[in-house]
Write a protein that holds these residues in place. Sequence first.
Motif, PDB file in Angstrom:
ATOM      1  N   PHE A  85       6.028   2.258  -0.935  1.00 12.69           N
ATOM      2  CA  PHE A  85       6.880   2.192  -2.123  1.00 12.69           C
ATOM      3  C   PHE A  85       6.601   3.344  -3.090  1.00 12.69           C
ATOM      4  CE2 PHE A  85       9.515  -1.669  -1.794  1.00 12.69           C
ATOM      5  CZ  PHE A  85       9.100  -2.056  -0.533  1.00 12.69           C
ATOM      6  N   ALA A  86       5.385   3.907  -3.024  1.00 11.84           N
ATOM      7  CA  ALA A  86       5.096   5.112  -3.804  1.00 11.84           C
ATOM      8  C   ALA A  86       5.909   6.280  -3.249  1.00 11.84           C
ATOM      9  CB  ALA A  86       3.605   5.437  -3.762  1.00 11.84           C
ATOM     10  N   LYS A  87       6.005   6.330  -1.903  1.00 13.18           N
ATOM     11  CA  LYS A  87       6.780   7.382  -1.250  1.00 13.18           C
ATOM     12  C   LYS A  87       8.257   7.292  -1.676  1.00 13.18           C
ATOM     13  CE  LYS A  87       5.295   7.647   3.084  1.00 13.18           C
ATOM     14  NZ  LYS A  87       5.421   7.210   4.503  1.00 13.18           N
ATOM     15  N   LEU A  88       8.786   6.076  -1.656  1.00 19.92           N
ATOM     16  CA  LEU A  88      10.181   5.881  -2.075  1.00 19.92           C
ATOM     17  C   LEU A  88      10.367   6.277  -3.541  1.00 19.92           C
ATOM     18  CD1 LEU A  88      10.990   2.437  -0.377  1.00 19.92           C
ATOM     19  CD2 LEU A  88      11.750   4.719   0.357  1.00 19.92           C
ATOM     20  N   HIS A  89       9.391   5.882  -4.358  1.00 18.33           N
ATOM     21  CA  HIS A  89       9.450   6.199  -5.789  1.00 18.33           C
ATOM     22  C   HIS A  89       9.532   7.706  -6.002  1.00 18.33           C
ATOM     23  CE1 HIS A  89       8.601   6.064 -10.068  1.00 18.33           C
ATOM     24  NE2 HIS A  89       7.569   6.875  -9.872  1.00 18.33           N
ATOM     25  N   LYS A  90       8.710   8.447  -5.220  1.00 18.08           N
ATOM     26  CA  LYS A  90       8.710   9.908  -5.343  1.00 18.08           C
ATOM     27  C   LYS A  90      10.037  10.504  -4.884  1.00 18.08           C
ATOM     28  CE  LYS A  90       3.761   9.920  -5.053  1.00 18.08           C
ATOM     29  NZ  LYS A  90       2.761   9.549  -4.047  1.00 18.08           N
ATOM     30  N   GLN A  91      10.740   9.755  -4.000  1.00 17.48           N
ATOM     31  CA  GLN A  91      12.062  10.224  -3.550  1.00 17.48           C
ATOM     32  C   GLN A  91      13.177   9.770  -4.491  1.00 17.48           C
ATOM     33  OE1 GLN A  91      12.228   8.555   0.383  1.00 17.48           O
ATOM     34  NE2 GLN A  91      10.603   9.881   1.174  1.00 17.48           N
ATOM     35  N   GLY A  92      12.795   9.072  -5.575  1.00 20.60           N
ATOM     36  CA  GLY A  92      13.790   8.669  -6.561  1.00 20.60           C
ATOM     37  C   GLY A  92      14.292   7.237  -6.414  1.00 20.60           C
ATOM     38  N   LEU A  93      13.705   6.483  -5.484  1.00 16.54           N
ATOM     39  CA  LEU A  93      14.107   5.087  -5.311  1.00 16.54           C
ATOM     40  C   LEU A  93      12.942   4.187  -5.749  1.00 16.54           C
ATOM     41  CD1 LEU A  93      16.409   3.255  -4.246  1.00 16.54           C
ATOM     42  CD2 LEU A  93      15.321   3.333  -1.990  1.00 16.54           C
ATOM     43  N   SER A  94      13.033   3.645  -6.960  1.00 18.57           N
ATOM     44  CA  SER A  94      11.937   2.836  -7.500  1.00 18.57           C
ATOM     45  C   SER A  94      12.236   1.357  -7.313  1.00 18.57           C
ATOM     46  CB  SER A  94      11.739   3.142  -8.982  1.00 18.57           C
ATOM     47  OG  SER A  94      11.434   4.513  -9.129  1.00 18.57           O
ATOM     48  N   ILE A  95      11.514   0.727  -6.384  1.00 15.27           N
ATOM     49  CA  ILE A  95      11.771  -0.671  -6.047  1.00 15.27           C
ATOM     50  C   ILE A  95      10.559  -1.530  -6.433  1.00 15.27           C
ATOM     51  CG2 ILE A  95      12.198  -2.282  -4.144  1.00 15.27           C
ATOM     52  CD1 ILE A  95      13.487  -0.019  -2.583  1.00 15.27           C
ATOM     53  N   PRO A  96      10.777  -2.523  -7.289  1.00 15.63           N
ATOM     54  CA  PRO A  96       9.684  -3.453  -7.588  1.00 15.63           C
ATOM     55  C   PRO A  96       9.341  -4.250  -6.332  1.00 15.63           C
ATOM     56  CG  PRO A  96      11.512  -3.706  -9.155  1.00 15.63           C
ATOM     57  CD  PRO A  96      12.004  -2.847  -8.025  1.00 15.63           C
ATOM     58  N   VAL A  97       8.053  -4.394  -6.037  1.00 16.86           N
ATOM     59  CA  VAL A  97       7.675  -5.078  -4.799  1.00 16.86           C
ATOM     60  C   VAL A  97       6.538  -6.064  -5.055  1.00 16.86           C
ATOM     61  CG1 VAL A  97       6.048  -3.264  -4.007  1.00 16.86           C
ATOM     62  CG2 VAL A  97       7.196  -4.754  -2.328  1.00 16.86           C
ATOM     63  N   ALA A  98       6.645  -7.226  -4.421  1.00 17.00           N
ATOM     64  CA  ALA A  98       5.640  -8.280  -4.591  1.00 17.00           C
ATOM     65  C   ALA A  98       4.806  -8.417  -3.322  1.00 17.00           C
ATOM     66  CB  ALA A  98       6.326  -9.609  -4.901  1.00 17.00           C
ATOM     67  N   VAL A  99       3.500  -8.609  -3.507  1.00 16.38           N
ATOM     68  CA  VAL A  99       2.573  -8.762  -2.389  1.00 16.38           C
ATOM     69  C   VAL A  99       1.842 -10.097  -2.548  1.00 16.38           C
ATOM     70  CG1 VAL A  99       0.495  -7.805  -1.295  1.00 16.38           C
ATOM     71  CG2 VAL A  99       2.277  -6.262  -2.132  1.00 16.38           C
ATOM     72  N   ASN A 100       1.740 -10.850  -1.456  1.00 11.88           N
ATOM     73  CA  ASN A 100       1.024 -12.127  -1.490  1.00 11.88           C
ATOM     74  C   ASN A 100      -0.480 -11.902  -1.467  1.00 11.88           C
ATOM     75  OD1 ASN A 100       3.168 -14.362  -1.087  1.00 11.88           O
ATOM     76  ND2 ASN A 100       3.708 -12.805   0.439  1.00 11.88           N
ATOM     77  N   VAL A 101      -1.185 -12.684  -2.265  1.00  8.97           N
ATOM     78  CA  VAL A 101      -2.641 -12.575  -2.340  1.00  8.97           C
ATOM     79  C   VAL A 101      -3.235 -13.944  -1.976  1.00  8.97           C
ATOM     80  CG1 VAL A 101      -4.589 -12.179  -3.894  1.00  8.97           C
ATOM     81  CG2 VAL A 101      -2.503 -10.817  -4.139  1.00  8.97           C
ATOM     82  N   SER A 102      -4.107 -13.962  -0.978  1.00  5.85           N
ATOM     83  CA  SER A 102      -4.713 -15.239  -0.583  1.00  5.85           C
ATOM     84  C   SER A 102      -5.848 -15.603  -1.536  1.00  5.85           C
ATOM     85  CB  SER A 102      -5.267 -15.141   0.839  1.00  5.85           C
ATOM     86  OG  SER A 102      -6.422 -14.334   0.827  1.00  5.85           O
ATOM     87  N   ALA A 103      -6.216 -16.870  -1.538  1.00 10.00           N
ATOM     88  CA  ALA A 103      -7.288 -17.343  -2.416  1.00 10.00           C
ATOM     89  C   ALA A 103      -8.569 -16.555  -2.184  1.00 10.00           C
ATOM     90  CB  ALA A 103      -7.530 -18.833  -2.187  1.00 10.00           C
ATOM     91  N   MET A 104      -8.894 -16.355  -0.903  1.00  7.71           N
ATOM     92  CA  MET A 104     -10.145 -15.680  -0.568  1.00  7.71           C
ATOM     93  C   MET A 104     -10.174 -14.248  -1.097  1.00  7.71           C
ATOM     94  SD  MET A 104     -11.769 -15.564   3.211  1.00  7.71           S
ATOM     95  CE  MET A 104     -11.725 -17.297   3.585  1.00  7.71           C
ATOM     96  N   GLN A 105      -9.039 -13.574  -0.972  1.00  5.99           N
ATOM     97  CA  GLN A 105      -8.897 -12.202  -1.464  1.00  5.99           C
ATOM     98  C   GLN A 105      -9.045 -12.159  -2.986  1.00  5.99           C
ATOM     99  OE1 GLN A 105      -4.976 -11.024  -0.227  1.00  5.99           O
ATOM    100  NE2 GLN A 105      -5.407  -8.857  -0.491  1.00  5.99           N
ATOM    101  N   PHE A 106      -8.366 -13.083  -3.648  1.00  3.68           N
ATOM    102  CA  PHE A 106      -8.354 -13.103  -5.106  1.00  3.68           C
ATOM    103  C   PHE A 106      -9.725 -13.425  -5.677  1.00  3.68           C
ATOM    104  CE2 PHE A 106      -7.534 -15.216  -9.223  1.00  3.68           C
ATOM    105  CZ  PHE A 106      -6.904 -14.164  -9.867  1.00  3.68           C
ATOM    106  N   GLU A 107     -10.453 -14.317  -4.980  1.00  4.63           N
ATOM    107  CA  GLU A 107     -11.739 -14.745  -5.515  1.00  4.63           C
ATOM    108  C   GLU A 107     -12.866 -13.755  -5.238  1.00  4.63           C
ATOM    109  OE1 GLU A 107     -11.735 -18.792  -4.185  1.00  4.63           O
ATOM    110  OE2 GLU A 107     -10.215 -19.235  -5.706  1.00  4.63           O
TER     111      GLU A 107
END
Length: 282
Positions: free
Chosen positions: A102-124
């Motif tokens: 999405f950084a690559k797209l942003h640099k090409q002029g297409l800025s897309i908000p994107v959501a990523v799932n975070v598991s409990a183990m990752q977050f903690e």
Amino acid sequence: TAKRNGGNAYEFFESKMNQSAFERLVLENELREAVREEQLVVYYQPKVFMKDGGFAGAEALVRWQHPTAGLLSPGAFIEAAEECGLIGEIGNYVLRKTCTEFAKLHKQGLSIPVAVNVSAMQFEHEGFADIVLDALNESGLPPKLLELELTESTAMRDPERVISQIEPLRKIGVTFAIDDFGTGHSSLSYLTRMPFDVFKIDQSFVRHMERDPHAKIVVETILAMARSLKLETVAEGVETTEQLTFLREQGATIAQGYLFGRPMPLDDLVRFASPEPRRAAH
Ligand code: C2E
Ligand code: MG
Ligand code: MG
Ligand code: MG
């Protein structure tokens, strides 16, 4: 008879247990290899604004391109990944991959908000905020384009902890959503105090709200609460125009579901997100 069959039943049960433990071991080993060999792929599902149907962003959803079984959904391996401790690695892979793309797209002029799932183990994990900061810095993705989804149970576990993990990221513009909202046991006073930006209404309520008055009440209540708290609301699993109409009337702000698009490879998402090329006028 009970006694006579007892031995057999026990043996049968034991062999079944061994078989499933064995299968799990095979799955875990294959999953380790999948992470190493980059068999994991990330699909993106579009979200649209309720008010005008305009493109609102995407959610990253992991898939496993299994060498023999084909493309597997998270339902087939996320639980095993959690149990064998691979979920952190998988989650970090999805995060990095998504930020990079999405950084690559942003640099090409297409800025897309994107959501990523975070598991409990990752977050903690202590270093969670730093891992996210690294992914943003290394990719160059503007933090305000990144949303992180925590499930309600992860978000509820330990308020102090949640705030200390979230705050440094929110300060730079990362937003936070509560995923599968309505399925957990959030206390109202807790919810009004916590720094979340988005509620994602679980698809089970959306699916059942037309026939089940209880599901309908849950949806209406979440939307009313979100409105008072001035939060964004994403309705998940929208499959019909009837559901869309009801959710819009009740004030949901964003919709996600098969009615608009299934999770898809990045190239397809880019086509989805791009304004239609204008026909040359004659
Ligand atoms: P989720 O985060 O709640 O994601 C939404 C799920 O609903 C996705 O399933 C999506 O394909 C499905 N969905 C969306 N619209 C519709 C619809 O209209 N009808 C129906 N029937 N389903 C719809 P998917 O991709 O199979 O993912 C399942 C779950 O696996 C996700 O639920 C999430 O909890 C988990 N997951 C996926 N990717 C990741 C990841 O990278 N990290 C972690 N920790 N979990 C992930
Ligand atoms: Mg999600
Ligand atoms: Mg969800
Ligand atoms: Mg879910």
